[in-house]
Write a protein that holds these residues in place. Structure first.
Motif, PDB file in Angstrom:
ATOM      1  N   LEU A  66       0.818  -1.210   0.000  1.00 52.60           N
ATOM      2  CA  LEU A  66       0.000   0.000   0.000  1.00 52.60           C
ATOM      3  C   LEU A  66       0.856   1.266   0.000  1.00 52.60           C
ATOM      4  CD1 LEU A  66      -2.838  -1.066   2.468  1.00 52.60           C
ATOM      5  CD2 LEU A  66      -3.118  -0.442   0.054  1.00 52.60           C
ATOM      6  N   LEU A  67       1.944   1.232   0.759  1.00 56.89           N
ATOM      7  CA  LEU A  67       2.826   2.393   0.774  1.00 56.89           C
ATOM      8  C   LEU A  67       3.421   2.641  -0.611  1.00 56.89           C
ATOM      9  CD1 LEU A  67       4.390   4.609   2.285  1.00 56.89           C
ATOM     10  CD2 LEU A  67       6.135   2.883   2.860  1.00 56.89           C
ATOM     11  N   GLU A  68       3.887   1.576  -1.284  1.00 57.58           N
ATOM     12  CA  GLU A  68       4.452   1.738  -2.622  1.00 57.58           C
ATOM     13  C   GLU A  68       3.374   2.129  -3.635  1.00 57.58           C
ATOM     14  OE1 GLU A  68       7.702   1.690  -3.439  1.00 57.58           O
ATOM     15  OE2 GLU A  68       7.955   1.602  -1.256  1.00 57.58           O
ATOM     16  N   THR A  69       2.166   1.628  -3.418  1.00 53.64           N
ATOM     17  CA  THR A  69       1.070   2.035  -4.298  1.00 53.64           C
ATOM     18  C   THR A  69       0.723   3.514  -4.080  1.00 53.64           C
ATOM     19  OG1 THR A  69       0.178  -0.217  -4.210  1.00 53.64           O
ATOM     20  CG2 THR A  69      -1.305   1.522  -4.975  1.00 53.64           C
ATOM     21  N   TRP A  70       0.743   3.950  -2.822  1.00 53.57           N
ATOM     22  CA  TRP A  70       0.495   5.369  -2.516  1.00 53.57           C
ATOM     23  C   TRP A  70       1.530   6.252  -3.202  1.00 53.57           C
ATOM     24  CZ3 TRP A  70       3.781   8.642   0.330  1.00 53.57           C
ATOM     25  CH2 TRP A  70       3.249   9.892   0.647  1.00 53.57           C
ATOM     26  N   ARG A  71       2.775   5.817  -3.237  1.00 49.94           N
ATOM     27  CA  ARG A  71       3.813   6.603  -3.911  1.00 49.94           C
ATOM     28  C   ARG A  71       3.573   6.667  -5.418  1.00 49.94           C
ATOM     29  NH1 ARG A  71       8.768   3.972  -0.377  1.00 49.94           N
ATOM     30  NH2 ARG A  71       8.691   5.471   1.342  1.00 49.94           N
ATOM     31  N   ARG A  72       2.804   5.721  -5.958  1.00 51.00           N
ATOM     32  CA  ARG A  72       2.494   5.701  -7.397  1.00 51.00           C
ATOM     33  C   ARG A  72       1.027   6.105  -7.647  1.00 51.00           C
ATOM     34  NH1 ARG A  72       6.197   2.041  -5.982  1.00 51.00           N
ATOM     35  NH2 ARG A  72       7.916   1.526  -7.407  1.00 51.00           N
ATOM     36  N   ARG A  73       0.460   6.819  -6.690  1.00 54.76           N
ATOM     37  CA  ARG A  73      -0.955   7.204  -6.801  1.00 54.76           C
ATOM     38  C   ARG A  73      -1.177   8.125  -8.005  1.00 54.76           C
ATOM     39  NH1 ARG A  73       1.657   9.936  -2.866  1.00 54.76           N
ATOM     40  NH2 ARG A  73       1.425  12.228  -2.719  1.00 54.76           N
ATOM     41  N   ARG A  74      -2.383   8.122  -8.475  1.00 53.84           N
ATOM     42  CA  ARG A  74      -2.758   9.008  -9.581  1.00 53.84           C
ATOM     43  C   ARG A  74      -3.684  10.080  -9.000  1.00 53.84           C
ATOM     44  NH1 ARG A  74      -5.140   5.690 -13.985  1.00 53.84           N
ATOM     45  NH2 ARG A  74      -7.062   5.849 -12.761  1.00 53.84           N
TER      46      ARG A  74
END
Length: 559
Positions: free
Chosen positions: A236-244
């Motif tokens: 989730l943290l890495e996904t948050w860093r790649r958020r749109r």
């Protein structure tokens, strides 16, 4: 990353970070800690009825976060008499729990000067008493001090957080097993609804949204992954860093490496930026933070900065900073540790390093512990490695680069090597001394035997001559005794005197028999014309003597 007081973690641009990655949730993170409300309630109920209790759960079940971000805030806000503690202390055992944490196990005066409230001691990662503490006596003293909380007058309450695979190890201490028989809680897997809360609510608190497809995918994958909460949090943290924009997307999740690959992808990305020397330093640093399991999974261990070798310190400092910025390591003052044990299993490169050096790691953990003990004992020689332990350590680390061992470990090994060399020199000296003394003793014994033989020989010679002289003196007065003395003198020692005395005693009867008239006959001659004596057979004067010479002791004469 930087942390703003009172409002959780914030990114460099000031935006609130809704997820903690591999790091545990702290007490200040209660606003973004969701999904464990029912377990927190169950834990509160357990503490109402038990002064000593434990939470068991597999690695990755979120025990540390449950205690800090779930339980502690609820206890602090509780108005229930007897449940809100006077103080809450959180500790991890480490290598010397009894010695290092004794002050934390003393109760404090209750709130507002009263004495009605107990002090709650939370022991997180209790399994360290088995993985890091190698001294059985130290372990027993620490456990006994915790068990004192069962008595109300102690004014203590104790709550343990224990990894599930160490449940059996707790049974090794009888009183501990008795105390936990009906005072433990199992932190199991989250239900789907709880997982959705853990995914969505932190994002909502930060003003973000999560795609429904991403939420469904995460719930489906984590529900079947034992100990998957750290993997979920990091993904989730890495996904948050790649958020749109303000949306966490499924595409960003897949770009991060998904649940199983996010940690490895992050670690490999950091590792790829290291130079050759920094990559070597990273391997040594990370392996120092691992305790190889013995029938149990490998575990992490906190690392004191003092354990970092002086040589190549710049490389180690750069590696520490890079891994900490990626949230793979956590820094607490002078202590460094892995953000979570899932890094050991989720990063194939690190897992491969551990498998390659498993025996060497066990030896290094023992060496580190022994070196610290030696230092605490004032570098006493009796605490050094000896025999097979020294041989094994020198085999692993005798030729190792200085960067691999700390100054203390190097000094410990060198002191052990020097002590062994001095011991061998002492052994050789003692062996030489004993051998020399034995040779001297044998030589002295040999000389004594020779001298004794000479003394006995001289004694026999003197005795033989004395007997021969006595025999000669008694020839005329007592010929029978003279003959006996002569024989005895010869048997004592065949001296010339004894031989002469024997012949003299043997010839005496013949001379007496041949006496005629008034004068003795000293010689006789026979002729052919001489008639034989009537009616009497001739008797020989003596027996024939062999050419080898007569045996005086066997000569017999008949009158």
């Amino acid at each position: 990353m930087a942390q703003a007081a009172g409002d959780g973690l914030r990114d460099d641009d000031g935006s609130l970070v809704p997820y903690r990655g591999l790091a545990r949730f702290e007490t200040a993170d209660s606003d973004v800690f969701h999904g464990r409300e029912q377990l927190t309630s169950d834990l509160m109920d357990l503490l109402r009825h038990r002064r000593f209790a434990a939470v068991f759960g597999p690695s990755g079940s979120g025990k540390s976060s449950l205690l800090r971000a779930g339980l502690v805030p609820v206890l602090r806000s509780s108005q229930e008499p007897g449940l809100r503690p006077a103080a809450i202390r959180i500790l991890t055992p480490g290598e010397q729990p009894a010695r290092n944490h004794a002050p934390l196990l003393a109760p404090v005066v209750g709130r507002d000067g009263g004495d009605e409230a107990d002090t709650l001691v939370i022991v997180d990662q209790f399994e360290e008493v088995f993985t890091l503490c190698q001294d059985a006596g130290e372990r027993t003293r620490f456990i006994d001090s915790l068990l004192a909380a069962r008595r109300p007058e102690s004014r203590l309450r104790v709550l343990l957080a224990v990894r599930g695979d160490f449940y059996g190890r707790c049974a090794e201490h009888r009183d501990l097993a008795d105390a936990l028989r009906d005072a433990n809680l199992l932190a199991g897997a989250m239900k789907p609804a709880e997982l959705r809360d853990a995914v969505v609510k932190p994002a909502t608190a930060a003003g973000l949204t999560v795609e429904r497809a991403l939420t469904a995918r995460l719930v489906e994958e984590v529900a079947g992954a034992p100990g998957g909460l750290p993997l979920l949090s990091h993904a989730l943290l890495e996904t948050w860093r790649r958020r749109r924009g303000k949306t966490l997307t499924l595409a960003g999740y897949e770009a991060a490496g998904c649940l199983d690959g996010a940690i490895a992808k992050t670690a490999e990305k950091v590792y790829a930026r290291f130079t050759a020397d920094q990559a070597t330093a990273a391997r040594r640093l990370l392996l120092r933070m691992v305790v190889p399991g013995d029938g149990t999974p490998d575990t992490r261990r906190p690392l004191e900065r003092a354990e970092l070798p002086d040589t190549g310190r710049d490389d180690f400092a750069h590696v520490l900073e890079a891994l900490a910025r990626a949230r793979l390591l956590t820094l607490h003052g002078d202590t460094v540790e892995m953000a979570h044990e899932s890094l050991i299993t989720a990063w194939p490169r690190l897992r491969g390093w551990i498998n390659e050096d498993r025996e060497r790691l066990r030896s290094q953990r023992s060496l580190t512990e022994a070196a610290h003990t030696w230092q605490q004992l004032g570098r006493e020689e009796g605490a050094l490695y000896r025999g097979s332990r020294l041989t094994a350590a020198l085999e692993h680390f005798g030729e190792a680069p200085r960067e691999e061992l700390t100054d203390l470990e190097q000094a410990f090994l060198e002191a052990g090597r020097g002590s062994a060399q001095r011991g061998r020199r002492r052994h050789r000296l003692i062996l030489t001394t004993v051998t020399t003394a034995l040779c001297l003793a044998l030589l002295t014994a040999g000389l004594a035997l020779v001298q004794r033989h000479h003394a006995l020989t001289a004694q026999r010679l003197a005795e033989s001559r004395q007997l021969a002289a006595q025999s000669g003196a008694l020839l005329s007065s007592d010929p029978d005794l003279a003959a006996l003395l002569a024989v005895h003198a010869y048997r004592t020692s065949a001296t010339r005197e004894a031989t002469a005395a024997l012949y003299a005693a043997a010839a005496l009867p013949l001379r007496k028999q041949l006496i005629t008239g008034t004068a003795p006959v000293d010689a006789a001659a026979l002729s052919a014309e001489t008639a034989p004596l009537p009616r009497e057979e001739p008797r020989p004067l003596h027996r024939p003597v062999s050419r080898a010479g007569p045996d005086p002791t066997s000569c017999k004469f008949t009158p």
